[in-house]
Design a protein around this motif. Structure first.
Motif, mmCIF file in Angstrom:
data_model
loop_
_atom_site.group_PDB
_atom_site.id
_atom_site.type_symbol
_atom_site.label_atom_id
_atom_site.label_comp_id
_atom_site.label_asym_id
_atom_site.label_seq_id
_atom_site.Cartn_x
_atom_site.Cartn_y
_atom_site.Cartn_z
ATOM 1 N N ARG A 106 0.817 -1.314 0.173
ATOM 2 C CA ARG A 106 -0.067 -0.078 0.058
ATOM 3 C C ARG A 106 0.827 1.468 0.000
ATOM 4 N NH1 ARG A 106 -2.441 3.217 4.480
ATOM 5 N NH2 ARG A 106 -1.354 1.713 5.732
ATOM 6 N N CYS A 107 0.507 2.293 -0.968
ATOM 7 C CA CYS A 107 1.305 3.413 -0.793
ATOM 8 C C CYS A 107 0.823 4.418 0.236
ATOM 9 C CB CYS A 107 1.099 4.211 -2.042
ATOM 10 S SG CYS A 107 1.820 5.916 -2.259
ATOM 11 N N LEU A 108 1.778 4.861 1.288
ATOM 12 C CA LEU A 108 1.465 5.586 2.191
ATOM 13 C C LEU A 108 1.104 7.129 1.820
ATOM 14 C CD1 LEU A 108 4.401 4.569 4.637
ATOM 15 C CD2 LEU A 108 2.050 3.863 5.015
ATOM 16 N N SER A 109 1.477 7.318 0.608
ATOM 17 C CA SER A 109 1.057 9.056 0.103
ATOM 18 C C SER A 109 -0.361 8.689 -0.666
ATOM 19 C CB SER A 109 2.099 9.270 -0.956
ATOM 20 O OG SER A 109 1.783 10.713 -1.154
ATOM 21 N N CYS A 110 -0.642 8.020 -1.624
ATOM 22 C CA CYS A 110 -1.838 8.125 -2.329
ATOM 23 C C CYS A 110 -3.051 6.954 -2.068
ATOM 24 C CB CYS A 110 -1.522 8.256 -3.726
ATOM 25 S SG CYS A 110 -1.006 6.645 -4.491
ATOM 26 N N GLY A 111 -2.509 5.967 -1.224
ATOM 27 C CA GLY A 111 -3.369 4.970 -0.805
ATOM 28 C C GLY A 111 -3.452 3.644 -1.725
ATOM 29 N N TYR A 161 6.220 3.759 -1.095
ATOM 30 C CA TYR A 161 5.632 4.964 -1.732
ATOM 31 C C TYR A 161 5.822 4.458 -3.424
ATOM 32 C CZ TYR A 161 5.950 7.697 2.448
ATOM 33 O OH TYR A 161 5.833 8.133 3.646
ATOM 34 N N CYS A 162 4.338 4.438 -3.728
ATOM 35 C CA CYS A 162 4.511 4.136 -5.281
ATOM 36 C C CYS A 162 5.267 5.101 -6.109
ATOM 37 C CB CYS A 162 2.973 3.903 -5.720
ATOM 38 S SG CYS A 162 2.585 5.621 -6.092
ATOM 39 N N PRO A 163 5.420 4.555 -7.441
ATOM 40 C CA PRO A 163 6.483 5.213 -8.433
ATOM 41 C C PRO A 163 5.982 6.767 -8.589
ATOM 42 C CG PRO A 163 6.173 3.122 -9.110
ATOM 43 C CD PRO A 163 5.341 3.238 -8.085
ATOM 44 N N ASP A 164 4.593 6.800 -8.530
ATOM 45 C CA ASP A 164 4.312 8.131 -8.651
ATOM 46 C C ASP A 164 4.256 9.001 -7.704
ATOM 47 O OD1 ASP A 164 3.275 7.235 -11.242
ATOM 48 O OD2 ASP A 164 1.252 7.077 -10.622
ATOM 49 N N CYS A 165 4.508 8.547 -6.357
ATOM 50 C CA CYS A 165 4.608 9.530 -5.080
ATOM 51 C C CYS A 165 6.097 9.437 -4.490
ATOM 52 C CB CYS A 165 3.894 8.772 -3.683
ATOM 53 S SG CYS A 165 2.187 8.851 -4.412
ATOM 54 N N VAL A 166 6.935 8.615 -5.076
ATOM 55 C CA VAL A 166 8.389 8.424 -4.829
ATOM 56 C C VAL A 166 9.125 9.679 -4.522
ATOM 57 C CG1 VAL A 166 9.688 7.382 -6.474
ATOM 58 C CG2 VAL A 166 10.239 7.091 -3.929
HETATM 59 ZN ZN LIG Z 1 1.212 6.757 -4.335
#
Ligand SMILES: [Zn+2]
Ligand SMILES: [Zn+2]
Length: 115
Positions: free
Chosen positions: A69-74, A109-114
């Protein structure tokens, strides 16, 4: 409605499913969506994921697999391949409980949020 769940890997919330289904069935209610999703879970064609502190998510995949799970965008994604079963058996041996399962959620953190 099951098509929506089976056709996505996004692990939607009830709200997400409601939004998609409403395009086809404009007068459907959120309560109906909830009931249908819970029925899918209880008859074993879907799984309910309680990840993090947000709303429950539903998964059309019922084979054993882990999630991150991405801690930024969920966003929640499946992790393919390796499973920590041996590791879990080691931990189970440390408790007097009869262990029947576990829940594992990786966080990051997913690639979009990293960035
Ligand atoms: Zn994300
Ligand atoms: Zn999944």
């Amino acid at each position: 409605m099951y098509d929506v769940l089976a056709g996505t890997t996004s692990h939607p919330t009830a709200d997400d499913v409601f939004t998609s289904v409403r395009d086809d069935v404009p007068d459907i209610s959120l309560a109906t969506v909830y009931k249908a999703l819970e029925a899918f879970v209880s008859c074993g064609v879907a799984r309910k994921l309680a990840l993090g502190s947000g709303p429950a998510r539903y998964d059309g995949r019922t084979d054993d697999h882990e999630h991150i799970r991405c801690l930024s965008c969920g966003r929640v994604q499946d992790i393919e391949g390796l499973r920590p079963v041996d590791w879990m058996e080691g931990i189970a041996a440390l408790t007097p409980f009869d262990v029947v399962g576990y829940r594992l959620e990786l966080q990051g953190y997913c690639p979009d949020c990293v960035h």
